[in-house]
Design a protein around this motif. Structure first.
Motif, short mmCIF file in Angstrom:
data_model
loop_
_atom_site.label_atom_id
_atom_site.label_comp_id
_atom_site.label_asym_id
_atom_site.label_seq_id
_atom_site.Cartn_x
_atom_site.Cartn_y
_atom_site.Cartn_z
N LYS A 170 15.16 -40.71 -6.58
CA LYS A 170 15.79 -40.08 -7.75
C LYS A 170 16.69 -41.07 -8.49
N VAL A 171 16.77 -40.89 -9.82
CA VAL A 171 17.67 -41.69 -10.65
C VAL A 171 19.05 -41.03 -10.61
N ARG A 186 11.12 -50.20 -15.52
CA ARG A 186 10.53 -49.35 -16.56
C ARG A 186 11.61 -48.64 -17.39
N TRP A 187 11.22 -48.31 -18.62
CA TRP A 187 12.11 -47.58 -19.50
C TRP A 187 12.09 -46.09 -19.15
N LEU A 188 13.28 -45.52 -18.98
CA LEU A 188 13.38 -44.09 -18.72
C LEU A 188 13.57 -43.33 -20.02
N TYR A 189 14.04 -44.04 -21.06
CA TYR A 189 14.31 -43.39 -22.35
C TYR A 189 14.39 -44.48 -23.42
N LEU A 195 18.66 -46.38 -8.64
CA LEU A 195 17.55 -45.62 -8.04
C LEU A 195 17.87 -45.40 -6.56
N VAL A 251 20.31 -48.74 -13.12
CA VAL A 251 19.87 -48.15 -14.38
C VAL A 251 20.84 -48.64 -15.45
N LEU A 253 15.36 -48.85 -16.01
CA LEU A 253 15.47 -48.99 -14.56
C LEU A 253 14.95 -50.36 -14.15
N ILE A 312 15.60 -35.70 -15.61
CA ILE A 312 15.33 -36.89 -14.80
C ILE A 312 16.61 -37.50 -14.23
N PHE A 313 17.74 -37.26 -14.92
CA PHE A 313 19.01 -37.87 -14.51
C PHE A 313 19.80 -36.94 -13.58
#
Lengths: 279, 279
Positions: A184-185, A84-87, A178, A121, A64, A103-104
């Motif tokens: 929310k993503v 930041r990294w979401l995964y 975002l 993202v 993100l 989260i998605f």
């Protein structure tokens, strides 16, 4: 230890690697060394004039972007400001179904509703990257040429004789944004598309491993030919095994010393804090 | 002309650039130099110890991968074996609606029907890239450091003191595939998604231009500081203008000579072929 500055740096770096490896057993996922890189790192570090300074065996990540608006322009792919990294995964066997994490959120998003400030993202595949510090420019040149000949065409030499070994095999895909209103993503592509790019990433992971092996073979040949050149009176296999064992024990000892020192430092800091709190 | 090999190479390269620029007036789109790069190239080439060997100001492209199956593996993003560009632009003002060209067919494609051998269609944004040959490693180092400090973090030095100036701002997005049965290019994302990535590319084009200007300023400062150092008795503005004019005329003459030589060579080749045909 030699007084030579390269040898000194190399010793520190190897110590740090040994430390990290022993730390990795503590199941800390961050700061660990990618397993796939260990064999090629061993080969490189066996060369007197080379030492690996960083490595990544290849990974898939979902990132993100941070806040993008600067005074006079929009930053692209901003790492700072909340990026930041979401995964993240380095292991292709864990990739399956990553996009089903709660989260998605999925939604159609009309292109006209997105402006420059949107924090996108991004889905990324990044192949192997290795940084190797060399004693001199000749060694760096030889390593650079070896890497280029194996197809690592994005390689280059930085100042200080550090070779960056890189290959072109990236994916860099905007898949969502975002939603500032709900925090929310939201993904604006569907699961079918994400499955297609996941398959593409698996193909890249496999090709990446094949290229890593090819590079390892080529560097092995380079290390052997230059060590053959360097010393006719070099140690036998037995002598080398003995030396490696000795060096390993030394490193283990050093790590233990460092841990005790670290614990003492923490204890002393706590004491000082307590003293301060009494006033 | 100096007998020094760097000076000789630089003279050839500058001649080649002048040739290409004069050729560009012939409205040949291929082999031309991106207009946005010309000012920074002029600045670099005014430095006695640097010469630009290749440049791309940044571009959007749509690429169809070549045949991918090799003996023992699948190639990723294959350039050879039938790989080809379906669309390329260096000009952000022409980007609008590129995805409405009749070559692109739209269809939902289930991920499970695609296998490793599929030839994907990739949408790419590639930022500025500049290669600069330097007389010596010190000059290359200084240029490399200048570029890194401007955020061109993917830069590196190749052997032969060539600096590759690169920045990380790519997009690399699978958007479709070649349907072998019909030989049609089928896009498995919709126009709305392509509009989103087009907007992302426009943002990147703008950011790319901003970084190019920043780099140009930094290189101007580098060139000035090193030329100040080099020669106190350097030519005045008037002398420099006179010399540039003279050199320009020399280059024009050289280009004309080359054209005549080329025509003669063709005529002679034709004569020889005719002679051979008589036997």
């Amino acid at each position: 230890m030699s007084q030579d500055s390269f040898d000194q740096k190399k010793a520190w770096i190897l110590q740090d690697i040994a430390h990290t490896l022993s730390g990795a057993k503590d199941a800390s996922p961050k700061g660990s060394i990618d397993e796939l890189c260990l064999p090629i790192m061993d080969t490189i570090n066996a060369h007197d004039d080379m030492v690996t300074t960083s490595s990544c065996s290849g990974r898939v990540s979902v990132f993100l972007e941070g806040h993008k608006l600067k005074e006079d322009h929009v930053k692209v792919g901003a790492k700072g400001d909340g990026g930041r990294w979401l995964y993240v995964t380095h292991d292709k066997d864990t990739l399956n179904g990553w996009y089903r994490q709660p989260i998605f959120h999925y939604n159609h998003v009309d292109a006209s509703t997105l402006d420059e400030k949107v924090r996108y993202v991004l889905f990324k595949f990044e192949p192997l990257i290795l940084h190797v510090k060399c004693r001199d420019f000749d060694t760096a040149s030889a390593l650079y040429t070896t890497a280029m000949n194996c197809g690592f065409r994005e390689s280059g030499i930085n100042v200080h004789n550090i070779v960056a070994i890189k290959i072109s095999m990236k994916l860099d895909i905007p898949i969502g944004y975002l939603d500032e209103a709900t925090d929310k993503v939201v993904l604006f592509v569907d699961e079918n598309y994400l499955e297609i790019v996941t398959q593409g990433s698996l193909t890249r992971f496999r090709e990446n491993e094949r290229k890593l092996l090819q590079l390892h073979d080529a560097i092995t040949a380079l290390v052997q030919s230059s060590s053959n050149k360097q010393s006719k009176d070099r140690e036998t296999f037995e002598e080398r095994r003995e030396r490696k064992k000795r060096e390993g024990l030394e490193r283990q000892k050093q790590i233990q010393v460092e841990r005790v020192v670290e614990e003492m430092r923490e204890a002393i800091e706590e004491d000082i804090l307590e003293d301060l709190n009494q006033f």
